[in-house]
Write an enzyme that holds these catalytic residues in place. Structure first.
Site, PDB file in Angstrom:
ATOM      1  N   HIS A  34     -21.290 -97.310 -28.824  1.00  0.00           N
ATOM      2  CA  HIS A  34     -21.249 -97.631 -27.393  1.00  0.00           C
ATOM      3  C   HIS A  34     -22.118 -98.837 -27.029  1.00  0.00           C
ATOM      4  CE1 HIS A  34     -20.076 -96.484 -23.336  1.00  0.00           C
ATOM      5  NE2 HIS A  34     -21.328 -96.532 -22.931  1.00  0.00           N
ATOM      6  N   SER A  76     -20.397-100.219 -19.520  1.00  0.00           N
ATOM      7  CA  SER A  76     -20.498 -98.764 -19.424  1.00  0.00           C
ATOM      8  C   SER A  76     -20.279 -98.305 -17.977  1.00  0.00           C
ATOM      9  CB  SER A  76     -21.844 -98.300 -19.994  1.00  0.00           C
ATOM     10  OG  SER A  76     -21.883 -96.913 -20.203  1.00  0.00           O
ATOM     11  N   ASP A  78     -17.218 -95.253 -30.803  1.00  0.00           N
ATOM     12  CA  ASP A  78     -17.950 -95.010 -29.556  1.00  0.00           C
ATOM     13  C   ASP A  78     -17.938 -93.506 -29.247  1.00  0.00           C
ATOM     14  OD1 ASP A  78     -18.859 -94.873 -26.901  1.00  0.00           O
ATOM     15  OD2 ASP A  78     -18.015 -96.838 -26.415  1.00  0.00           O
TER      16      ASP A  78
END
Length: 207
Positions: free
Chosen positions: A183, A102, A152
């Site tokens: 995600h 991320s 996501d």
């Protein structure tokens, strides 16, 4: 930068640079490093920016909207930290593989976008395109694994495909792995990354 360095058993292996997601720290991704390569040295770094008390690697203006000025500054800061760490701990500065999730994947991608020799390669879990409309350095010889989720909500499939295209147009070799998930960081994508890394390392050995 706050960090952990664990010296590996095999100094010829890449040093694994671990870069956590928002709200994480330098301990978060240590288990991943063991799954990727238990013999490699590990440098795990904590982001220098706080967002509501949560560590990050650079500021954002809103969800998915990066503070580009801060991104550029923090990318330079991290790149310079890698120079210092390589000298301090005696690992090969030209043999670093980033593993980011991320926000950590975004700063790793930013290293590739801004500095030709910052990384030898990268494993990017749910990254976004760090900057639009810039010319990337020549990334010939760089290998990148992208893990993305078809559902996501933060990083759309189009974004993942765009990042792959931008890196490939800069001559990097990119593998894009899809999970039918959101995600979150899944064990399946970690195992896929480990398989990719083993193939990458075996190819490097043959050369």
């Amino acid at each position: 930068m706050k960090h952990i360095f664990n010296k590996g058993q095999d100094p010829t292996k890449p040093t694994l640079l671990l870069l956590h997601g928002t709200g994480g720290n330098e301990l978060d991704l240590l288990p991943l490093a063991g799954r990727i390569d238990e013999e490699a040295s590990v440098l795990s770094v904590r982001g220098n920016v706080l967002e509501n008390g949560m560590p990050r690697f650079f500021r954002r203006l809103a969800e998915g909207v990066f503070d580009i000025e801060d991104l550029i500054f923090r990318t330079k800061e991290l790149n310079e930290f890698l120079d210092v760490a390589a000298e301090k701990y005696g690992f090969d500065r030209d043999n670093i593989i980033a593993i980011g999730y991320s926000n950590g994947a975004n700063i790793a991608a930013s290293l590739l976008f801004h500095y030709q020799n910052a990384l030898k390669g990268a494993i990017l879990h749910h990254p976004m395109v760090p900057r639009k409309g810039i010319e990337l350095p020549d990334l010939s010889g760089k290998h990148v694994f992208i893990a993305a989720g078809t559902n996501d909500p933060i990083c759309s499939p189009m974004e993942s495909a765009e990042l792959q295209s931008l890196l490939e147009n800069a001559n990097a070799k990119v593998e894009l792995h899809w999970e039918n998930r959101g995600h979150q960081l899944t064990m399946q994508e970690v195992e896929a990354a480990a398989d990719w890394y083993r193939h990458f390392w075996n190819q490097s050995e043959k050369r």
